[in-house]
Scaffold this motif. Structure first.
Motif, PDB file in Angstrom:
ATOM      1  N   UNK A 191       0.828  -1.202   0.000  1.00  0.00           N
ATOM      2  CA  UNK A 191       0.000   0.000   0.000  1.00  0.00           C
ATOM      3  C   UNK A 191       0.861   1.250   0.000  1.00  0.00           C
ATOM      4  N   UNK A 192       1.925   1.259   0.776  1.00  0.00           N
ATOM      5  CA  UNK A 192       2.789   2.433   0.815  1.00  0.00           C
ATOM      6  C   UNK A 192       3.392   2.719  -0.564  1.00  0.00           C
ATOM      7  N   UNK A 193       3.677   1.640  -1.313  1.00  0.00           N
ATOM      8  CA  UNK A 193       4.264   1.810  -2.642  1.00  0.00           C
ATOM      9  C   UNK A 193       3.209   2.067  -3.707  1.00  0.00           C
ATOM     10  N   UNK A 194       1.965   2.302  -3.287  1.00  0.00           N
ATOM     11  CA  UNK A 194       0.933   2.708  -4.249  1.00  0.00           C
ATOM     12  C   UNK A 194       1.224   4.101  -4.795  1.00  0.00           C
ATOM     13  N   UNK A 195       2.076   4.862  -4.099  1.00  0.00           N
ATOM     14  CA  UNK A 195       2.496   6.174  -4.574  1.00  0.00           C
ATOM     15  C   UNK A 195       3.790   5.995  -5.377  1.00  0.00           C
ATOM     16  N   UNK A 196       3.731   6.357  -6.647  1.00  0.00           N
ATOM     17  CA  UNK A 196       4.897   6.166  -7.517  1.00  0.00           C
ATOM     18  C   UNK A 196       5.091   7.386  -8.406  1.00  0.00           C
ATOM     19  N   UNK A 197       6.228   7.420  -9.093  1.00  0.00           N
ATOM     20  CA  UNK A 197       6.573   8.576  -9.920  1.00  0.00           C
ATOM     21  C   UNK A 197       7.169   8.102 -11.235  1.00  0.00           C
ATOM     22  N   UNK A 198       6.448   8.339 -12.332  1.00  0.00           N
ATOM     23  CA  UNK A 198       6.936   8.016 -13.677  1.00  0.00           C
ATOM     24  C   UNK A 198       7.419   9.243 -14.442  1.00  0.00           C
ATOM     25  N   UNK A 291      11.843  22.432 -11.288  1.00  0.00           N
ATOM     26  CA  UNK A 291      11.728  21.038 -11.694  1.00  0.00           C
ATOM     27  C   UNK A 291      11.148  20.245 -10.536  1.00  0.00           C
ATOM     28  N   UNK A 292      10.061  19.508 -10.784  1.00  0.00           N
ATOM     29  CA  UNK A 292       9.361  18.805  -9.703  1.00  0.00           C
ATOM     30  C   UNK A 292       9.068  17.369 -10.111  1.00  0.00           C
ATOM     31  N   UNK A 293       8.839  16.534  -9.114  1.00  0.00           N
ATOM     32  CA  UNK A 293       8.389  15.169  -9.337  1.00  0.00           C
ATOM     33  C   UNK A 293       6.877  15.166  -9.545  1.00  0.00           C
ATOM     34  N   UNK A 294       6.403  14.313 -10.439  1.00  0.00           N
ATOM     35  CA  UNK A 294       4.963  14.188 -10.699  1.00  0.00           C
ATOM     36  C   UNK A 294       4.507  12.816 -10.203  1.00  0.00           C
ATOM     37  N   UNK A 295       4.055  12.776  -8.969  1.00  0.00           N
ATOM     38  CA  UNK A 295       3.643  11.503  -8.374  1.00  0.00           C
ATOM     39  C   UNK A 295       2.212  11.139  -8.772  1.00  0.00           C
ATOM     40  N   UNK A 296       1.927   9.851  -8.689  1.00  0.00           N
ATOM     41  CA  UNK A 296       0.578   9.336  -8.871  1.00  0.00           C
ATOM     42  C   UNK A 296       0.333   8.284  -7.798  1.00  0.00           C
ATOM     43  N   UNK A 297      -0.906   8.144  -7.370  1.00  0.00           N
ATOM     44  CA  UNK A 297      -1.199   7.074  -6.427  1.00  0.00           C
ATOM     45  C   UNK A 297      -2.496   7.274  -5.677  1.00  0.00           C
ATOM     46  N   UNK A 298      -3.033   6.153  -5.212  1.00  0.00           N
ATOM     47  CA  UNK A 298      -4.270   6.145  -4.430  1.00  0.00           C
ATOM     48  C   UNK A 298      -4.094   5.137  -3.304  1.00  0.00           C
ATOM     49  N   UNK A 310      -7.250  13.781   2.965  1.00  0.00           N
ATOM     50  CA  UNK A 310      -7.918  14.320   1.780  1.00  0.00           C
ATOM     51  C   UNK A 310      -6.870  14.946   0.868  1.00  0.00           C
ATOM     52  N   UNK A 311      -7.206  15.108  -0.396  1.00  0.00           N
ATOM     53  CA  UNK A 311      -6.301  15.746  -1.346  1.00  0.00           C
ATOM     54  C   UNK A 311      -5.120  14.869  -1.715  1.00  0.00           C
ATOM     55  N   UNK A 312      -4.001  15.526  -2.056  1.00  0.00           N
ATOM     56  CA  UNK A 312      -2.812  14.787  -2.505  1.00  0.00           C
ATOM     57  C   UNK A 312      -2.256  13.848  -1.447  1.00  0.00           C
ATOM     58  N   UNK A 313      -2.622  14.038  -0.208  1.00  0.00           N
ATOM     59  CA  UNK A 313      -2.160  13.138   0.856  1.00  0.00           C
ATOM     60  C   UNK A 313      -2.673  11.719   0.666  1.00  0.00           C
ATOM     61  N   UNK A 314      -3.753  11.561  -0.106  1.00  0.00           N
ATOM     62  CA  UNK A 314      -4.359  10.236  -0.246  1.00  0.00           C
ATOM     63  C   UNK A 314      -4.712   9.884  -1.682  1.00  0.00           C
ATOM     64  N   UNK A 315      -4.952  10.894  -2.533  1.00  0.00           N
ATOM     65  CA  UNK A 315      -5.219  10.609  -3.950  1.00  0.00           C
ATOM     66  C   UNK A 315      -4.485  11.623  -4.818  1.00  0.00           C
ATOM     67  N   UNK A 316      -3.377  11.186  -5.410  1.00  0.00           N
ATOM     68  CA  UNK A 316      -2.504  12.069  -6.184  1.00  0.00           C
ATOM     69  C   UNK A 316      -2.561  11.681  -7.653  1.00  0.00           C
ATOM     70  N   UNK A 317      -2.720  12.675  -8.515  1.00  0.00           N
ATOM     71  CA  UNK A 317      -2.827  12.416  -9.952  1.00  0.00           C
ATOM     72  C   UNK A 317      -1.902  13.337 -10.733  1.00  0.00           C
ATOM     73  N   UNK A 376      -6.808   7.413 -13.081  1.00  0.00           N
ATOM     74  CA  UNK A 376      -6.560   6.679 -14.323  1.00  0.00           C
ATOM     75  C   UNK A 376      -6.797   7.563 -15.542  1.00  0.00           C
ATOM     76  N   UNK A 377      -7.847   8.391 -15.499  1.00  0.00           N
ATOM     77  CA  UNK A 377      -8.160   9.305 -16.589  1.00  0.00           C
ATOM     78  C   UNK A 377      -7.037  10.321 -16.764  1.00  0.00           C
TER      79      UNK A 377
END
Length: 478
Positions: A191-198, A291-298, A310-317, A376-377
């Motif tokens: 679960x912790x690794x659900x936050x990733x950066x491509x 220059x910043x990292x663009x994380x994604x994760x839920x 709430x917000x990026x703390x739990x759902x980042x797109x 996902x969208x």
């Protein structure tokens, strides 16, 4: 003899960004006590722009700040897609169609200015509850309440902690520790690794030059990178996305310097972003750029006990579509609706731990599937814009041949499902072609989803699907 006084239900909001300031408005209007703790400044000069879609504008209208936000910018004009040589392959009226569908504007403005408007829109009593320079260092909860300790040694007590402190949330880390202490193994490494950066991105803005449009948005496609440029009356905002060599997982987080940003900008300075300009012209005239990292994760667990996120703390797109700030406001609204109902159920007694956990479970059940769809969208848009592989490149080349309303109608499926504050009325004039899910049946509308694709367009859509699938398969077999 008068009955004993009870302390009112109190929410400790950590983070004074989009989510935290939205919470201040929403809780104030519900008559729920709160404090907002922001470790830095309110409305700091960081980041670039924020875009507000109709569902976010609907919330802002309830908060009483929509007009001030709209006054900061011009209505968006065309959405333009360009090839690497600067040739336009599509000029869409996406924004006009989107506004027609929902009858709310799509303002885009500097993020700092947006936060300042949110703060300025609070009354003086509410502003006094928003405290900058308050860094939370410890979090405690038990059956009776919560307490946070601040870096200056002071404490704040309440009944619920709302973590709106961003993608690198300290409240989330504390919640995980609380959960795994109480129930060993509850928060797994998976679960912790659900936050990733491509992706990484250059983000910033420069003055809008006389030779520029002051209202259009453009996306220039390249293989492995893309340029998203949003022109406004004062500023031109830019986002340059770069695909990382490898995926990074939480807690890995490269720290980028000004020199790193300059190196990235130099590498693409000669890239066309229109038929008359290259990116280096924007970077040279930048007001701000980094220059910043663009994380994604839920994250699966959005709460534990009396702590909720709430917000990026739990759902980042990814920000290519611009749904992050809107999603943060959404989550706060859903939570505020639940708290308002719970607190008013019995005004003489505060909701206990069991009642709080029940409403937080409902919050999680509502938010998780919706945020999964939005993430996902957003991720799909990032891949299409940056030609992540031959399939996404094919999609980007065929999309211009779809009906001009196609993307606006696809976005409508997400927009119409957004919540609003159920205890703050909206004017009756805010009616578009598309019904909001929470207002279905209140008035007759046109069903744009049934009429979106005519018979004459079906062969084109079939060709689109077949061609894209074939190219995708060929690309992966070769």
């Amino acid at each position: 003899m008068s009955p004993p006084q009870i302390n009112p239900f109190r929410v400790i909001v950590v983070g004074g960004g989009v989510g935290g300031l939205t919470a201040a408005h929403a809780l104030s209007k519900a008559g729920i006590d709160y404090v907002v703790l922001e470790k830095g400044f309110i409305a700091p000069p960081i980041g670039a722009s924020i875009g507000i879609y109709p569902h976010g504008s609907r919330i802002l209208r309830q908060l009483g700040v929509l007009q001030a936000v709209a006054d900061e910018c011009l209505p968006l004009g065309k959405s333009i897609n360009l090839l690497p040589n600067g040739t336009a392959i599509a000029k869409s009226d996406f924004f006009r169609h989107c506004i027609k569908n929902h009858q709310f504007p799509i303002p885009v403005l500097e993020r700092r200015a947006f936060l300042q408007i949110l703060y300025d829109g609070l009354d003086e009593a509410s502003k006094a509850k928003v405290k900058p320079g308050k860094n939370v260092t410890e979090v405690f909860q038990d059956d009776n309440g919560v307490r946070v300790t601040l870096q200056d040694g002071t404490t704040e007590e309440g009944d619920l902690i709302l973590g709106c402190d961003g993608v690198h949330s300290n409240v989330r880390n504390a919640m995980w520790n609380n959960a795994n202490t109480a129930i060993p193994g509850m928060i797994t490494t998976a679960e912790k690794k659900a936050l990733y950066c491509d992706w990484t991105a250059l983000v910033g803005f420069c003055p809008t030059l006389p030779s520029m449009s002051n209202c259009d948005m453009s996306c220039t496609h390249y293989e492995g990178k893309s340029f998203l440029i949003i022109n406004q009356k004062q500023w031109t905002f830019f986002f340059v996305f770069f695909k990382n060599v490898e995926r990074l997982y939480w807690p890995s987080r490269p720290r980028w310097t000004k020199e790193d940003a300059e190196k990235k900008a130099t590498s693409c300075a000669d890239c066309p972003i229109s038929d008359t300009q290259v990116f280096g012209e924007l970077w040279k005239n930048r007001e701000r750029g980094e220059l910043v990292n663009i994380e994604e994760g839920l994250f699966k667990h959005m709460y534990f006990g009396r702590i909720v996120l709430a917000g990026d703390a739990v759902h980042k797109m990814t920000p290519n579509i611009g749904l992050g700030g809107n999603s943060s406001m959404e989550s706060v609204v859903v939570l505020a609706n639940a708290l308002n109902k719970a607190v008013k159920t019995d005004p003489k007694r505060k909701p206990g731990k069991a009642a709080i956990e029940a409403l937080l479970a409902e919050y999680q059940a509502e938010r998780y599937p919706r945020m999964k769809k939005v993430i996902e969208f957003s991720g799909l848009a990032t891949k299409i814009q940056a030609w992540d592989n031959i399939f996404y490149k094919a999609v980007s080349r065929i999309m211009p041949y779809l009906p001009d309303t196609a993307f606006a109608n696809e976005c409508a499926k997400i927009i119409k499902g957004a919540p609003k504050l159920d205890y703050v009325p909206l004017p009756e004039d805010a009616k578009g072609l598309v019904e909001w899910d929470d207002e279905v049946g209140t008035s007759p509308r046109v069903d744009i989803f049934k009429s979106a694709v005519t018979q004459s367009q079906i062969p084109l859509l079939v060709l689109f699907v077949l061609l894209s699938s074939c190219i995708y398969l060929i690309g992966y077999k070769s």
